[in-house]
Design a protein around this motif. Structure first.
Motif, PDB file in Angstrom:
ATOM      1  N   VAL A 131       0.714  -1.227  -0.087  1.00 49.42           N
ATOM      2  CA  VAL A 131       0.019  -0.048   0.076  1.00 49.42           C
ATOM      3  C   VAL A 131       0.793   1.372   0.038  1.00 49.42           C
ATOM      4  CG1 VAL A 131      -1.784   1.299   1.033  1.00 49.42           C
ATOM      5  CG2 VAL A 131      -1.505  -1.070   1.448  1.00 49.42           C
ATOM      6  N   VAL A 132       0.445   2.278  -0.988  1.00 51.45           N
ATOM      7  CA  VAL A 132       1.512   3.624  -0.839  1.00 51.45           C
ATOM      8  C   VAL A 132       0.342   4.700  -1.094  1.00 51.45           C
ATOM      9  CG1 VAL A 132       3.478   2.446  -1.933  1.00 51.45           C
ATOM     10  CG2 VAL A 132       1.529   3.431  -3.360  1.00 51.45           C
ATOM     11  N   ALA A 133       0.972   5.704  -0.421  1.00 45.51           N
ATOM     12  CA  ALA A 133       0.342   7.328  -0.680  1.00 45.51           C
ATOM     13  C   ALA A 133       0.458   7.170  -2.190  1.00 45.51           C
ATOM     14  CB  ALA A 133       0.817   8.091   0.226  1.00 45.51           C
ATOM     15  N   ALA A 134      -0.517   7.995  -2.721  1.00 48.27           N
ATOM     16  CA  ALA A 134      -0.501   8.210  -4.222  1.00 48.27           C
ATOM     17  C   ALA A 134      -1.136   9.692  -4.633  1.00 48.27           C
ATOM     18  CB  ALA A 134      -1.232   7.299  -5.054  1.00 48.27           C
ATOM     19  N   ILE A 135      -0.646  10.255  -5.481  1.00 46.28           N
ATOM     20  CA  ILE A 135      -1.334  11.552  -6.052  1.00 46.28           C
ATOM     21  C   ILE A 135      -1.818  11.191  -7.666  1.00 46.28           C
ATOM     22  CG2 ILE A 135      -1.196  13.878  -6.655  1.00 46.28           C
ATOM     23  CD1 ILE A 135       0.889  14.131  -4.766  1.00 46.28           C
ATOM     24  N   GLU A 136      -3.221  11.313  -7.856  1.00 48.17           N
ATOM     25  CA  GLU A 136      -3.475  11.137  -9.008  1.00 48.17           C
ATOM     26  C   GLU A 136      -3.799  12.560  -9.795  1.00 48.17           C
ATOM     27  OE1 GLU A 136      -6.771   9.314 -12.428  1.00 48.17           O
ATOM     28  OE2 GLU A 136      -7.234   9.210 -10.062  1.00 48.17           O
ATOM     29  N   TRP A 177      -9.369   3.384   7.202  1.00 49.74           N
ATOM     30  CA  TRP A 177     -10.974   4.130   7.157  1.00 49.74           C
ATOM     31  C   TRP A 177     -10.680   5.491   7.877  1.00 49.74           C
ATOM     32  CZ3 TRP A 177     -14.524   4.480  11.445  1.00 49.74           C
ATOM     33  CH2 TRP A 177     -15.861   4.943  11.131  1.00 49.74           C
ATOM     34  N   THR A 178     -10.135   5.516   8.968  1.00 48.06           N
ATOM     35  CA  THR A 178      -9.999   7.023   9.583  1.00 48.06           C
ATOM     36  C   THR A 178      -8.803   7.655   9.252  1.00 48.06           C
ATOM     37  OG1 THR A 178      -8.920   6.136  11.768  1.00 48.06           O
ATOM     38  CG2 THR A 178     -11.149   5.951  11.750  1.00 48.06           C
ATOM     39  N   CYS A 179      -8.024   7.045   8.501  1.00 42.92           N
ATOM     40  CA  CYS A 179      -6.698   7.594   8.027  1.00 42.92           C
ATOM     41  C   CYS A 179      -6.721   9.061   7.798  1.00 42.92           C
ATOM     42  CB  CYS A 179      -5.688   6.785   7.265  1.00 42.92           C
ATOM     43  SG  CYS A 179      -6.332   6.420   5.685  1.00 42.92           S
ATOM     44  N   GLY A 180      -6.109  10.054   8.046  1.00 44.19           N
ATOM     45  CA  GLY A 180      -6.330  11.293   7.375  1.00 44.19           C
ATOM     46  C   GLY A 180      -5.354  11.696   6.255  1.00 44.19           C
ATOM     47  N   LEU A 192      -8.381  18.440   2.471  1.00 34.73           N
ATOM     48  CA  LEU A 192      -8.193  17.421   3.503  1.00 34.73           C
ATOM     49  C   LEU A 192      -9.374  16.466   3.222  1.00 34.73           C
ATOM     50  CD1 LEU A 192      -8.435  20.237   6.672  1.00 34.73           C
ATOM     51  CD2 LEU A 192      -6.315  18.707   5.689  1.00 34.73           C
ATOM     52  N   GLY A 193      -8.955  15.148   3.902  1.00 31.70           N
ATOM     53  CA  GLY A 193     -10.004  14.055   3.692  1.00 31.70           C
ATOM     54  C   GLY A 193      -9.639  12.855   4.621  1.00 31.70           C
ATOM     55  N   ALA A 194     -10.216  11.987   4.420  1.00 33.01           N
ATOM     56  CA  ALA A 194      -9.979  10.417   5.057  1.00 33.01           C
ATOM     57  C   ALA A 194     -10.243   9.303   4.283  1.00 33.01           C
ATOM     58  CB  ALA A 194     -10.627  10.511   6.358  1.00 33.01           C
ATOM     59  N   GLY A 195      -9.912   8.140   4.680  1.00 33.91           N
ATOM     60  CA  GLY A 195     -10.142   7.050   3.930  1.00 33.91           C
ATOM     61  C   GLY A 195     -11.568   6.544   3.768  1.00 33.91           C
ATOM     62  N   VAL A 196     -12.375   7.083   4.849  1.00 34.73           N
ATOM     63  CA  VAL A 196     -13.688   6.745   4.693  1.00 34.73           C
ATOM     64  C   VAL A 196     -14.532   7.530   3.471  1.00 34.73           C
ATOM     65  CG1 VAL A 196     -14.618   8.284   6.419  1.00 34.73           C
ATOM     66  CG2 VAL A 196     -15.891   6.476   6.150  1.00 34.73           C
ATOM     67  N   ALA A 197     -13.802   8.618   2.874  1.00 35.06           N
ATOM     68  CA  ALA A 197     -14.343   9.375   1.922  1.00 35.06           C
ATOM     69  C   ALA A 197     -14.380   8.425   0.559  1.00 35.06           C
ATOM     70  CB  ALA A 197     -13.734  10.594   1.562  1.00 35.06           C
ATOM     71  N   CYS A 198     -13.465   7.444   0.650  1.00 31.50           N
ATOM     72  CA  CYS A 198     -13.430   6.575  -0.619  1.00 31.50           C
ATOM     73  C   CYS A 198     -14.260   5.476  -0.677  1.00 31.50           C
ATOM     74  CB  CYS A 198     -11.796   6.325  -1.034  1.00 31.50           C
ATOM     75  SG  CYS A 198     -11.543   5.413  -2.211  1.00 31.50           S
ATOM     76  N   LEU A 199     -15.483   5.749  -1.091  1.00 32.82           N
ATOM     77  CA  LEU A 199     -16.698   4.676  -1.110  1.00 32.82           C
ATOM     78  C   LEU A 199     -16.599   3.919   0.405  1.00 32.82           C
ATOM     79  CD1 LEU A 199     -18.071   4.035  -3.639  1.00 32.82           C
ATOM     80  CD2 LEU A 199     -16.936   2.063  -3.812  1.00 32.82           C
ATOM     81  N   GLY A 200     -16.361   4.700   1.337  1.00 28.81           N
ATOM     82  CA  GLY A 200     -16.600   3.998   2.645  1.00 28.81           C
ATOM     83  C   GLY A 200     -15.203   3.453   3.191  1.00 28.81           C
ATOM     84  N   ILE A 247      -0.644  10.952   4.179  1.00 26.75           N
ATOM     85  CA  ILE A 247      -1.700   9.963   4.310  1.00 26.75           C
ATOM     86  C   ILE A 247      -1.449   9.337   5.601  1.00 26.75           C
ATOM     87  CG2 ILE A 247      -3.164   8.281   3.745  1.00 26.75           C
ATOM     88  CD1 ILE A 247      -2.958   8.943   0.856  1.00 26.75           C
ATOM     89  N   GLY A 248      -2.245   9.216   6.795  1.00 26.44           N
ATOM     90  CA  GLY A 248      -1.787   8.773   7.779  1.00 26.44           C
ATOM     91  C   GLY A 248      -1.386   7.308   7.946  1.00 26.44           C
TER      92      GLY A 248
END
Length: 261
Positions: A131-136, A177-180, A192-200, A247-248
């Motif tokens: 798993v990695v942080a990414a920018i699209e 899920w809660t990662c910022g 700003l966002g969190a993992g939950v914003a991505c389809l839950g 990303i947290g």
């Protein structure tokens, strides 16, 4: 005469060189799912024939608000080619894009094929090697981003480039899920966002993708990169910008959008 899918595909290919084109309403109804993916498939086949190599897929429209805006109840997907990848800390040249925006995402790299249309979220999780942080970097070949669902799907999910973080982590132990998430442009937080914003949950997006592609006879394979969707609002970028996403649990990833010389 109404343009054919081949006509629309050619129009979108030409836009990469000549600039954005009007919305595709003359040939695709806004919610024509089958037609839009048919156009995407024609261009994918064209590019593969030109020597480009597929290395994965991206999931888009993972936010319910964006789905509602486009009048659909599902995400979409696009194809990732090897030449779309920018190295962490690398440069995106302004001449390569038209009207780019950046968004932070969680990316999975798979270690196993996912051939079943009934694959479970647990089975998808077991197939995640890293798993990695990414920018699209998203970019629309449709003028002024006046897109419908059909426009963005036909246009390869409004994709352009992506950057993968250089510190991969195992899925085990991560809280996706809660990662910022914080996306910075020139040191200023712009999204700003969190993992939950991505389809839950990013795994929900990856599971939807695995099932959808298996149903189409194009399953995800070991080694594939999966961009699971935005964790927060996309931001417009301009030449000279330095873009960084944190990303947290996954660390940071960045690139510079360089002015054309």
């Amino acid at each position: 005469m109404k343009p054919t899918h081949s006509d629309i595909a050619a129009r979108l290919r030409a836009a990469y060189d000549t600039g954005a084109v009007p919305p595709l309403r003359d040939g695709l109804d806004p919610t024509d799912v089958a037609g839009a993916y048919a156009v995407q498939a024609l261009n994918t086949a064209h590019w593969v024939g030109q020597g480009r190599r597929i290395v994965g897929r991206k999931v888009g429209l993972t936010a319910k608000a964006v789905q509602a805006q486009l009048g659909v109840g599902q995400p979409d997907f696009g194809v990732l080619f090897e030449d779309m990848c920018i190295k962490d800390g690398g440069i995106l040249q302004a001449s390569k894009v038209i009207q780019p925006k950046a968004e932070a995402e969680v990316a999975f790299i798979l270690s196993a094929d996912l051939p079943s249309a009934d694959v479970s979220r647990e089975e998808v999780a077991a197939a995640v090697a890293e798993v990695v942080a990414a920018i699209e970097i998203v970019d629309s070949r449709i003028a002024d981003w006046k897109i419908t669902f059909a426009d963005t799907v036909a246009d390869n999910g409004s994709s352009a480039f992506y950057v993968l973080g250089s510190t991969p982590k195992p899925l085990s132990g991560l809280d996706l899920w809660t990662c910022g998430m914080a996306l910075e442009v020139n040191g200023e937080v712009t999204s700003l966002g969190a993992g939950v914003a991505c389809l839950g949950h990013p795994l929900n997006a990856a599971t939807w993708l695995a099932r959808t592609l298996a149903e189409r006879g194009e399953p995800l394979r070991a080694g594939d990169v999966v961009l699971t969707g935005a964790l927060g609002p996309m931001v417009i970028i301009k030449p000279g910008d330095v873009v960084k996403a944190s990303i947290g649990g996954l660390g940071s990833v960045s690139f510079t959008y360089e002015d054309a010389r």
